[in-house]
Design an enzyme around this catalytic site. Sequence first.
Site, PDB file in Angstrom:
ATOM      1  N   ALA A   1      -3.192   0.760  -5.899  1.00  0.00           N
ATOM      2  CA  ALA A   1      -2.761   0.400  -7.247  1.00  0.00           C
ATOM      3  C   ALA A   1      -1.294  -0.032  -7.297  1.00  0.00           C
ATOM      4  O   ALA A   1      -0.811  -0.473  -8.334  1.00  0.00           O
ATOM      5  CB  ALA A   1      -2.984   1.577  -8.203  1.00  0.00           C
ATOM      6  N   CYS A   2      -0.598   0.076  -6.176  1.00  0.00           N
ATOM      7  CA  CYS A   2       0.843  -0.226  -6.110  1.00  0.00           C
ATOM      8  C   CYS A   2       1.071  -1.591  -5.464  1.00  0.00           C
ATOM      9  O   CYS A   2       0.650  -1.826  -4.328  1.00  0.00           O
ATOM     10  CB  CYS A   2       1.533   0.871  -5.298  1.00  0.00           C
ATOM     11  SG  CYS A   2       3.262   0.530  -4.885  1.00  0.00           S
ATOM     12  N   GLY A   3       1.763  -2.485  -6.178  1.00  0.00           N
ATOM     13  CA  GLY A   3       2.048  -3.818  -5.660  1.00  0.00           C
ATOM     14  C   GLY A   3       2.879  -3.788  -4.389  1.00  0.00           C
ATOM     15  O   GLY A   3       2.623  -4.560  -3.457  1.00  0.00           O
TER      16      GLY A   3
END
Length: 136
Positions: A10-12
């Site tokens: 979920a983390c870019g």
Amino acid sequence: MTVTIYHNPACGTSRNTLAMIRASGEEPVVIEYLKTPPGRERLLELVTAMGITPRELLREKGTPYAELGLADPKWSDDELIDFMLAHPILINRPIVETPKGTKLCRPSEAVLPLLDNPVREFVKEDGEKVVSTPLT
């Protein structure tokens, strides 16, 4: 070369780091640490290998950091580790381990010195272009 990434899909930043690793020709061991969090011993090994303190590994944004009062300097390193074990979202990411070292890869291009064949150019999800210069 064995590459391991402690990853949050979920983390870019984590996604960009994983993409840079794969673009270098490596297929890393991907540990989604929110599903499979490291235990105390492993977390301490990572902190030691990175040469940082547990406080430096804490993530504030999008976590219970503020509501738990973790900015207060009263918390010992052991207590901060306890919080990260109870709330793995507090562990900042991505952490990458290779034979060249272990590093919290924020920004994502911090992974490049850890790779045998780092990409020379990479475009992040947000369109930012990363250009690495080879060491001479």
